[in-house]
Design a protein around this motif. Structure first.
Motif, PDB file in Angstrom:
ATOM      1  N   THR A  12       0.840  -1.187   0.000  1.00 24.29           N
ATOM      2  CA  THR A  12       0.000   0.000   0.000  1.00 24.29           C
ATOM      3  C   THR A  12       0.878   1.241   0.000  1.00 24.29           C
ATOM      4  O   THR A  12       2.030   1.203   0.436  1.00 24.29           O
ATOM      5  CB  THR A  12      -0.940   0.013   1.226  1.00 24.29           C
ATOM      6  OG1 THR A  12      -1.725   1.199   1.219  1.00 24.29           O
ATOM      7  CG2 THR A  12      -0.139  -0.026   2.519  1.00 24.29           C
ATOM      8  N   LYS A  13       0.317   2.351  -0.477  1.00 22.32           N
ATOM      9  CA  LYS A  13       1.056   3.611  -0.478  1.00 22.32           C
ATOM     10  C   LYS A  13       0.947   4.334   0.861  1.00 22.32           C
ATOM     11  O   LYS A  13       1.706   5.278   1.110  1.00 22.32           O
ATOM     12  CB  LYS A  13       0.539   4.516  -1.602  1.00 22.32           C
ATOM     13  CG  LYS A  13       0.830   3.978  -2.993  1.00 22.32           C
ATOM     14  CD  LYS A  13       0.309   4.923  -4.069  1.00 22.32           C
ATOM     15  CE  LYS A  13       0.631   4.387  -5.456  1.00 22.32           C
ATOM     16  NZ  LYS A  13       0.123   5.283  -6.534  1.00 22.32           N
ATOM     17  N   THR A  14      -0.009   3.916   1.705  1.00 24.07           N
ATOM     18  CA  THR A  14      -0.144   4.542   3.023  1.00 24.07           C
ATOM     19  C   THR A  14       0.359   3.563   4.084  1.00 24.07           C
ATOM     20  O   THR A  14       1.557   3.424   4.268  1.00 24.07           O
ATOM     21  CB  THR A  14      -1.591   4.977   3.282  1.00 24.07           C
ATOM     22  OG1 THR A  14      -2.475   3.849   3.133  1.00 24.07           O
ATOM     23  CG2 THR A  14      -2.007   6.065   2.305  1.00 24.07           C
ATOM     24  N   PHE A  15      -0.538   2.883   4.783  1.00 23.89           N
ATOM     25  CA  PHE A  15      -0.087   1.968   5.827  1.00 23.89           C
ATOM     26  C   PHE A  15      -0.981   0.741   5.874  1.00 23.89           C
ATOM     27  O   PHE A  15      -2.150   0.778   5.485  1.00 23.89           O
ATOM     28  CB  PHE A  15      -0.085   2.648   7.199  1.00 23.89           C
ATOM     29  CG  PHE A  15      -1.458   3.083   7.656  1.00 23.89           C
ATOM     30  CD1 PHE A  15      -2.280   2.222   8.377  1.00 23.89           C
ATOM     31  CD2 PHE A  15      -1.937   4.344   7.355  1.00 23.89           C
ATOM     32  CE1 PHE A  15      -3.542   2.612   8.780  1.00 23.89           C
ATOM     33  CE2 PHE A  15      -3.198   4.750   7.757  1.00 23.89           C
ATOM     34  CZ  PHE A  15      -4.009   3.878   8.470  1.00 23.89           C
ATOM     35  N   ILE A  16      -0.417  -0.346   6.345  1.00 30.90           N
ATOM     36  CA  ILE A  16      -1.166  -1.547   6.711  1.00 30.90           C
ATOM     37  C   ILE A  16      -1.171  -1.594   8.230  1.00 30.90           C
ATOM     38  O   ILE A  16      -0.108  -1.518   8.856  1.00 30.90           O
ATOM     39  CB  ILE A  16      -0.522  -2.818   6.133  1.00 30.90           C
ATOM     40  CG1 ILE A  16      -0.554  -2.776   4.605  1.00 30.90           C
ATOM     41  CG2 ILE A  16      -1.219  -4.070   6.656  1.00 30.90           C
ATOM     42  CD1 ILE A  16       0.255  -3.880   3.946  1.00 30.90           C
ATOM     43  N   TYR A  17      -2.356  -1.689   8.798  1.00 29.41           N
ATOM     44  CA  TYR A  17      -2.481  -1.679  10.267  1.00 29.41           C
ATOM     45  C   TYR A  17      -2.090  -3.062  10.774  1.00 29.41           C
ATOM     46  O   TYR A  17      -2.904  -3.958  10.879  1.00 29.41           O
ATOM     47  CB  TYR A  17      -3.910  -1.307  10.653  1.00 29.41           C
ATOM     48  CG  TYR A  17      -4.130  -1.008  12.123  1.00 29.41           C
ATOM     49  CD1 TYR A  17      -3.103  -1.112  13.063  1.00 29.41           C
ATOM     50  CD2 TYR A  17      -5.378  -0.609  12.579  1.00 29.41           C
ATOM     51  CE1 TYR A  17      -3.312  -0.840  14.398  1.00 29.41           C
ATOM     52  CE2 TYR A  17      -5.605  -0.326  13.916  1.00 29.41           C
ATOM     53  CZ  TYR A  17      -4.576  -0.443  14.815  1.00 29.41           C
ATOM     54  OH  TYR A  17      -4.782  -0.177  16.150  1.00 29.41           O
TER      55      TYR A  17
END
Length: 744
Positions: free
Chosen positions: A332-337
């Motif tokens: 992902t370009k943001t985050f994986i929780y």
């Protein structure tokens, strides 16, 4: 255009509200308000009855008893026949009290019950008694055989195994391994001669953490590159019976600090071969947790979340040659929780249940572990799977909790469901528009459902699990005495977010005796930590928010964008952007509240928070001083470079870049406008106290006026009773314009 539309909507309300006089009590009136708030705090507790049912199931799994707490601390014991759908007193309270002689019928301190064939056995203070023919006889504690559960609770797998100890003996006991001077040695179980398998290890970078395959044909080991965790320090100033302060030191990893890494190797005892596994260093939070394939232990899998939280893989290793393949590779370009990833391995069918937000919502997928492909999406739609209760591998069903599936209600409300592995046969176990909490009988034939909202008192019902049908209503909260105090339930309120489309949810607490012809200051209880959502969703018999409201405030709590339990896009607002804290959404929400109720004064808005909420509260005065006028910030993680590594890198990313400094309350301290009270405990080992001290240093250098409370010996806290008192005084002085009561 969107802002013009909001202005058209809000301007008439603003003009209308300005025609109302501000609520500004005299010192005497405010002193009385303090007294009334304290009185409410003391009398409100214990005034709500029958709010919960805690079932104690009998060994037959068909009946249970529970205890009701009633007025004046009286109790009653109820027995329920779940099959017949009936309830009655569990025993004759008056007769049992008479037999015991030392207790009255309404205050029996019974802690456990067994009723079998009309024979009553009960426990008081761990002593068991038998009750027959009007007499009580002491007996040994009985052996209680509960019906075994048909389902097992499913924990979230850990990605990492921090235990670096080694297996020494193979499962078949034919081989023994040792580590000497950082290298691996192997010998046959019956031999005294060892063979050295590695030569490049040493005491600084040793091999270790060995783990055998179940068939004893291979073992896995690592070349370990240790990294020492750096320390933080606390100066404890006020220890009893000591005239000197004490310096306490502990390990504490901060963003950017290196971690011990593990380079994976396969060892072959039969030919003494060592094979480097074709995989990157495992360099994040410990060594991997290995799962050997049951039907073919030539293969094992492990899970890897890359540092920076933007890639997650389930990697399969071929132990014969060290080759790998990715069964799951999510990027992902943001985050994986990371801490919410769920994996469950179905060994009998070589399948994996895996959770992901790949379609924009948190859902479950069924993976073919042999092909490394997705067989099907198990859950699907604009809702969020919140937790996995259990997995029935035989029936191929998943029991789970979710929110947002029911149109027209609060999207945070938890409901319970079950669904087949193939995504069919979805069954809802909860119906009502409320937050639900289920409790199952030991064999899951029945369940109790307690449901409520902040504005809806609790109800507990008994259901049949097979089809969710309600058998009977067990209890409905008795709030007659509760409402007699004059208290009102919080209001659940929604308004649009900054995008003009998304609903933002919160609650509102008002003074019991507010005057709608006056304008009241607003105080927000803020916590914008992205790890969850925080607005209460169940009935609250007591809250600090209501107590604070009694002093003459409208007190609110809101979940803005950037918090969890909504869509992936909603959550992504926090990415490398913790200073945002959903504050634009919160401001619009409070303005919408004022548009609905003219007695809400948006010219006098304050907020308070602890930890991440402390960061948010102080940040509101730095980044939105046009709206927020006063803040109480307790033990805030004001600079995300100073706080704990795992939490901050999850949301701010890795490596540590300029965006960390750009959003720091320390860096931006010179922007302070309004009134600020900082609170910190000198022994805080969650967020280091220097996080607050650095803000203090920056404020002093910027010649800013602020208040500071340092609590000796206190850990991670809002300041305790004294800090909460100072918080109230601070808002009374700075939002109401009244001096708080003199306490000296």
């Amino acid at each position: 255009m969107k802002n013009i539309f909001l202005l058209i909507i809000l301007l008439p309300a603003f003009v209308r509200s300005q025609s109302l006089a501000p609520y500004q009590p005299t010192a005497a009136e405010e002193k009385n308000a303090y007294q009334q708030a304290a009185h409410l705090d003391s009398i409100i507790r214990g005034k709500a009855y029958k709010t919960t049912v805690r079932p104690h199931w009998l060994p037959n799994g068909k009946s249970f008893w529970y205890k009701n707490y009633l007025k004046d601390s009286t109790v009653e014991f109820i027995m329920v026949d779940a099959v017949k759908g009936t309830k009655a007193p569990a025993f004759d309270h008056a007769k049992l009290a008479a037999a015991l002689q030392q207790y009255d019928a309404k205050h029996l301190p019974v802690t456990d019950l067994i009723i079998e064939k009309n024979v009553l056995k009960f426990a008081i203070k761990e002593q068991w008694y038998d009750y027959k023919n009007g007499r009580c006889t002491s007996i040994p504690a009985p052996i209680i055989h509960n019906t075994p559960g048909a389902f097992r609770q499913i924990p979230r797998w850990a990605f990492h195994d921090d235990n670096t100890a080694s297996d020494t003996s193979s499962p078949n006991k034919e081989w023994v391994t040792t580590i000497h001077n950082g290298n691996v040695f192997l010998k046959a179980g019956s031999s005294s001669d060892s063979v050295q398998l590695t030569t490049d290890g040493n005491t600084d970078q040793p091999y270790g953490a060995l783990q055998w395959s179940p068939d004893s044909r291979y073992f896995v080991g690592y070349r370990i590159r240790p990294e020492k965790i750096k320390s933080i320090h606390h100066l404890l100033s006020s220890l009893p019976d000591q005239t000197r302060a004490r310096l306490d030191t502990e390990e504490y990893a901060q963003p950017g600090d290196p971690f011990t890494s593990f380079e994976m190797f396969i060892f072959h005892p039969s030919d003494k071969k060592v094979t480097k596994v074709n995989t990157p260093l495992y360099d994040f939070l410990g060594k991997p947790y290995l799962r050997w394939r049951k039907d073919d232990p030539r293969y094992f899998t492990y899970e890897k979340a890359d540092r920076g939280h933007q890639r997650f893989r389930i990697i399969e290793v071929d132990a014969t040659n060290g080759n790998t393949r990715d069964l799951v590779d999510e990027q992902t370009k943001t985050f994986i929780y990371e801490s919410r990833i769920f994996t469950h391995y179905l060994e009998a069918t070589n399948e994996i249940i895996w959770s992901s937000e790949k379609d924009g919502w948190y859902h479950l997928y069924l993976i073919d572990a042999l092909k490394g492909t997705i067989k099907n999406e198990i859950t699907k739609g604009p809702y969020v799977v919140r937790d996995i209760d259990s997995v029935d591998e035989k029936k191929r069903e998943i029991w789970f909790k979710a929110s947002g599936m029911n149109a027209g209600e609060d999207p945070y409300n938890l409901h319970y469901y079950r669904i087949s592995f193939d995504g069919t046969q979805l069954v809802s176990l909860t119906k009502e528009n409320a937050q639900h909490n289920l409790s199952f009988s030991p064999d899951r034939t029945f369940y109790l459902d307690t449901w409520s909202r902040p504005d809806l008192p609790p109800v507990t019902t008994l259901h049949r699990t097979s089809d969710g049908k309600q058998i009977m209503e067990l209890e409905r909260a008795d709030l007659q005495d509760y409402f007699a105090t004059g208290i009102r339930l919080p209001e659940v309120f929604t308004a649009k977010a900054r995008d003009g489309q998304t609903d933002i949810w919160g609650i509102v607490c008002r003074p019991r005796n507010y005057d709608s012809t006056r304008r009241y200051p607003v105080i927000e209880n803020i916590y914008a930590g992205p790890q969850d959502a925080f607005v209460p969703k169940t009935f609250m018999s007591f809250s600090e928010m209501q107590s604070l409201a009694e002093l003459g405030f409208i007190v609110v709590q809101i979940d803005g964008m950037g918090t969890a339990n909504r869509s992936k896009a909603f959550h992504d607002v926090c990415w490398q952007n913790l200073a945002d804290a959903g504050l634009p959404d919160r401001i619009l929400w409070i303005k919408a509240l004022a548009a609905r109720y003219p007695y809400v004064d948006t010219t006098r808005v304050g907020l308070y928070g602890t930890s991440a909420g402390g960061q948010n509260a102080a940040g509101a005065l730095l980044f939105h001083p046009e709206f927020y006028k006063a803040a109480v910030s307790a033990c805030g993680c004001h600079d995300n470079r100073v706080d704990k590594q795992w939490w901050n890198e999850q949301w701010m990313g890795y490596p540590v870049g300029p965006h960390y400094a750009a959003q720091s309350n320390v860096t931006n301290a010179a922007k302070l406008k309004g009134k600020l009270l900082l609170i910190v405990g000198e022994a805080d080992n969650n967020v280091p106290p220097e996080s607050t001290y650095r803000v203090v240093d920056a404020l002093i250098k910027a010649n800013k006026d602020f208040d500071l409370l340092v609590v000796p010996g206190m850990g991670h806290s809002d300041g305790g009773p004294y800090g909460r008192m100072k918080k109230r005084d601070f808002f009374v002085k700075n939002l109401l314009g009244v001096m708080p009561p003199e306490r000296n």
